[in-house]
Design a protein around this motif. Structure first.
Motif, PDB file in Angstrom:
ATOM      1  N   LEU A   9       0.828  -1.205   0.000  1.00 55.27           N
ATOM      2  CA  LEU A   9       0.000   0.000   0.000  1.00 55.27           C
ATOM      3  C   LEU A   9       0.864   1.258   0.000  1.00 55.27           C
ATOM      4  CD1 LEU A   9      -2.741  -1.160   2.502  1.00 55.27           C
ATOM      5  CD2 LEU A   9      -3.164  -0.483   0.130  1.00 55.27           C
ATOM      6  N   ALA A  10       1.934   1.242   0.765  1.00 58.85           N
ATOM      7  CA  ALA A  10       2.824   2.403   0.822  1.00 58.85           C
ATOM      8  C   ALA A  10       3.431   2.694  -0.536  1.00 58.85           C
ATOM      9  CB  ALA A  10       3.909   2.179   1.860  1.00 58.85           C
ATOM     10  N   ALA A  11       3.830   1.646  -1.254  1.00 57.14           N
ATOM     11  CA  ALA A  11       4.395   1.839  -2.593  1.00 57.14           C
ATOM     12  C   ALA A  11       3.354   2.457  -3.524  1.00 57.14           C
ATOM     13  CB  ALA A  11       4.877   0.501  -3.142  1.00 57.14           C
ATOM     14  N   GLN A 169       0.125  12.124   2.301  1.00 63.02           N
ATOM     15  CA  GLN A 169       0.244  12.714   0.971  1.00 63.02           C
ATOM     16  C   GLN A 169       0.652  14.182   1.061  1.00 63.02           C
ATOM     17  OE1 GLN A 169      -0.733  11.294  -2.352  1.00 63.02           O
ATOM     18  NE2 GLN A 169      -0.137   9.545  -1.104  1.00 63.02           N
ATOM     19  N   LEU A 170      -0.014  14.906   1.928  1.00 63.06           N
ATOM     20  CA  LEU A 170       0.229  16.342   2.023  1.00 63.06           C
ATOM     21  C   LEU A 170       1.561  16.665   2.689  1.00 63.06           C
ATOM     22  CD1 LEU A 170      -3.443  17.112   2.872  1.00 63.06           C
ATOM     23  CD2 LEU A 170      -2.217  18.097   0.924  1.00 63.06           C
ATOM     24  N   LEU A 171       2.007  15.784   3.573  1.00 65.98           N
ATOM     25  CA  LEU A 171       3.323  15.948   4.192  1.00 65.98           C
ATOM     26  C   LEU A 171       4.440  15.390   3.322  1.00 65.98           C
ATOM     27  CD1 LEU A 171       2.465  15.040   7.899  1.00 65.98           C
ATOM     28  CD2 LEU A 171       2.796  17.319   6.911  1.00 65.98           C
ATOM     29  N   ARG A 172       4.053  14.778   2.196  1.00 64.96           N
ATOM     30  CA  ARG A 172       4.998  14.239   1.207  1.00 64.96           C
ATOM     31  C   ARG A 172       5.930  13.190   1.814  1.00 64.96           C
ATOM     32  NH1 ARG A 172       6.425  19.717  -2.384  1.00 64.96           N
ATOM     33  NH2 ARG A 172       4.236  20.208  -2.872  1.00 64.96           N
ATOM     34  N   LEU A 173       5.331  12.255   2.518  1.00 67.98           N
ATOM     35  CA  LEU A 173       6.133  11.201   3.125  1.00 67.98           C
ATOM     36  C   LEU A 173       6.678  10.259   2.065  1.00 67.98           C
ATOM     37  CD1 LEU A 173       4.221  10.108   6.358  1.00 67.98           C
ATOM     38  CD2 LEU A 173       5.695  12.089   5.956  1.00 67.98           C
ATOM     39  N   SER A 174       7.835   9.689   2.364  1.00 68.36           N
ATOM     40  CA  SER A 174       8.431   8.686   1.494  1.00 68.36           C
ATOM     41  C   SER A 174       7.693   7.363   1.663  1.00 68.36           C
ATOM     42  CB  SER A 174       9.903   8.490   1.849  1.00 68.36           C
ATOM     43  OG  SER A 174      10.017   7.900   3.138  1.00 68.36           O
ATOM     44  N   GLU A 175       7.974   6.434   0.788  1.00 70.97           N
ATOM     45  CA  GLU A 175       7.358   5.103   0.878  1.00 70.97           C
ATOM     46  C   GLU A 175       7.643   4.470   2.235  1.00 70.97           C
ATOM     47  OE1 GLU A 175       7.866   0.826  -1.426  1.00 70.97           O
ATOM     48  OE2 GLU A 175       8.120   2.706  -2.562  1.00 70.97           O
ATOM     49  N   GLU A 176       8.870   4.555   2.683  1.00 75.42           N
ATOM     50  CA  GLU A 176       9.240   3.973   3.976  1.00 75.42           C
ATOM     51  C   GLU A 176       8.498   4.659   5.121  1.00 75.42           C
ATOM     52  OE1 GLU A 176      13.323   2.981   6.544  1.00 75.42           O
ATOM     53  OE2 GLU A 176      13.387   4.304   4.793  1.00 75.42           O
ATOM     54  N   GLN A 177       8.366   5.962   5.034  1.00 72.53           N
ATOM     55  CA  GLN A 177       7.647   6.698   6.080  1.00 72.53           C
ATOM     56  C   GLN A 177       6.158   6.353   6.092  1.00 72.53           C
ATOM     57  OE1 GLN A 177       8.923  10.614   4.797  1.00 72.53           O
ATOM     58  NE2 GLN A 177      10.261  10.867   6.587  1.00 72.53           N
ATOM     59  N   ILE A 178       5.576   6.117   4.925  1.00 74.03           N
ATOM     60  CA  ILE A 178       4.158   5.742   4.870  1.00 74.03           C
ATOM     61  C   ILE A 178       3.941   4.392   5.535  1.00 74.03           C
ATOM     62  CG2 ILE A 178       2.241   5.152   3.334  1.00 74.03           C
ATOM     63  CD1 ILE A 178       3.301   7.238   1.367  1.00 74.03           C
TER      64      ILE A 178
END
Length: 450
Positions: A9-11, A169-178
């Motif tokens: 899901l993060a990807a 999404q709005l904080l623009r997290l990376s895949e790992e952070q998500i």
């Protein structure tokens, strides 16, 4: 090693942008944005909305986001908390096709507060809204009906994940952070169906979910890591909250456009009651029955919802809004079921009491949908009037038009904001892609005298 569900899901969501939205989904989330704002503005003026705003303002902190219906600026997490409660306080918020949850209170409240905090524009907001709604519905599909039948309220329990993805999404997290944000969200998931009654309990549920979604995303952004096995682990979400589940629904068709089916409410009560109201309105319209001569009202319901909403003697308007008998009674007498009909002063009206007590609810597993209702009204001369409704007004199959949604918005927002501000807010939503800072929209959502 195979990726976990959270990692897959993060990807998917790490690569989520406005340009990837289908035209249908862009339209769906924009229509819901207008609807959410009107409902939240009206809800902010109710008892539960006022307490939520008062609480959020009393906590102090950085002025990051706006309290809808107020204009005060508070930390984003507190704005999301209060606005989510406001948007769930008049029972006019949106619904999914199975009537299991409301998208907007947890997801839209978190997204708007975060968007205002980071000065995001309209396109970024729409992408976050669509992503959050998709996440929420995927999890509901994986967990229900078992989740609901075990006593968990889907709106907060799954909505907290939608709120987290929208904020991510709005904080623009990376895949790992998500991945971490999803894990931290699971640590905060919850919300019980023990909410029907005279209290404000039901209004509260989406508040913590919206706030917790932002918390999870913000903590992940700062480097706090979360469990990648939050969905499919031995003690993960699905194992803890369900007896039966479909984990594949979480990641089904990730390489294909996701279809968001968002339905809208024309009546100010729990969605599974709307079919019954439509039955009553159809009989009223077609037959104009003399209500003094009604002898019996039978309401057949699908097993999915037959055991809910049965209270025929609501003691507060909160109870009335989750009462099928009262809702049918007021629809028959008034020809509508708006917020004005759910009024404490009306609960003891003799005709409403008489008709409410007359409603007999039965289970009929031959009905085609979980929300289906078939109403049979018997008159004292032997006449029988029958109506069956499978798709209520506001559903995908029986939609509210753009004009009807705008009329609903105006009816809710104008009394609070005034005609000028309400019209300006509606126009901004219509052209939200061109908005460079969501704060411009949010600042319109306070009474004009402030």
């Amino acid at each position: 090693m195979a990726k976990t569900l959270a990692e897959r899901l993060a990807a998917h969501f790490a690569g989520f942008t406005y340009d990837k939205l289908t035209d249908d989904n862009r339209k769906a989330v924009k229509r819901l944005l207008l609807d959410y704002l009107g409902v939240a503005v009206a809800g902010s003026q109710t008892g539960s909305g006022k307490v939520a705003r008062q609480y959020a303002a009393s906590m102090g902190g950085h002025a990051q986001a706006t309290l809808i219906g107020d204009g005060a600026r508070v930390p984003a997490m507190q704005a999301a908390f209060a606005n989510a409660i406001s948007s769930h306080s008049v029972e006019l918020d949106d619904i999914d096709v199975l009537a299991l949850f409301h998208f907007s209170p947890p997801v839209y409240s978190a997204a708007l507060a975060t968007a205002e905090q980071v000065s995001a524009g309209g396109r970024e907001l729409l992408a976050a809204l669509a992503a959050g709604c998709e996440m929420m519905e995927r999890l509901s599909k994986a967990a229900n009906n078992s989740l609901r039948n075990r006593g968990y309220h889907t709106t907060p329990t799954c909505g907290v994940f939608g709120a987290a993805i929208a904020a991510s999404q709005l904080l623009r997290l990376s895949e790992e952070q998500i991945v971490s944000a999803l894990g931290l969200t699971g640590a905060q998931a919850g919300g019980l169906m023990e909410m029907y009654g005279p209290s404000m309990q039901k209004r509260f549920n989406p508040g913590p979910a919206s706030r917790s979604g932002i918390t999870a995303a913000a903590m992940a952004q700062l480097g706090f890591t979360g469990a990648a096995t939050i969905f499919d682990g031995e003690r993960g979400f699905l194992a803890a909250f369900t007896d039966a589940n479909q984990p594949g629904q979480l990641v089904a068709g990730l390489d294909q456009p996701y279809q968001l089916d968002i339905e809208f409410k024309p009546y100010s009560c729990a969605r599974p009651i709307h079919n019954a109201i439509d039955c009553a309105l159809e009989i009223r319209r077609k037959h104009a029955p003399d209500l003094e001569r009604v002898k019996r009202i039978q309401m057949a319901r699908h097993p999915d919802w037959a055991l809910y909403h049965q209270n025929a003697h609501p003691s507060t308007y909160h109870e009335a809004q989750v009462s099928l008998p009262y809702s049918v009674a007021v629809a028959l007498t008034d020809g509508q079921a708006l917020f004005a009909q759910y009024n404490n002063a009306r609960l003891k009206e003799p005709m409403l009491v008489r008709l409410s007590e007359m409603v007999e609810i039965s289970v009929d597993d031959s009905l085609p949908r979980g929300v289906s209702c078939r109403m049979t009204m018997e008159m004292d001369d032997g006449a029988r009037h029958v109506s069956q409704v499978d798709y209520p007004k506001g559903s995908i199959q029986n939609p509210m038009s753009d004009a009807e949604l705008r009329a609903k918005f105006d009816s809710l927002a104008v009394p609070v904001l005034g005609k000028g501000r309400a019209a300006e807010a509606a126009a901004m939503v219509e052209n939200i892609e061109e908005c460079r800072d969501i704060g411009e929209l949010m600042r319109l959502l306070a009474p004009s005298e402030k």
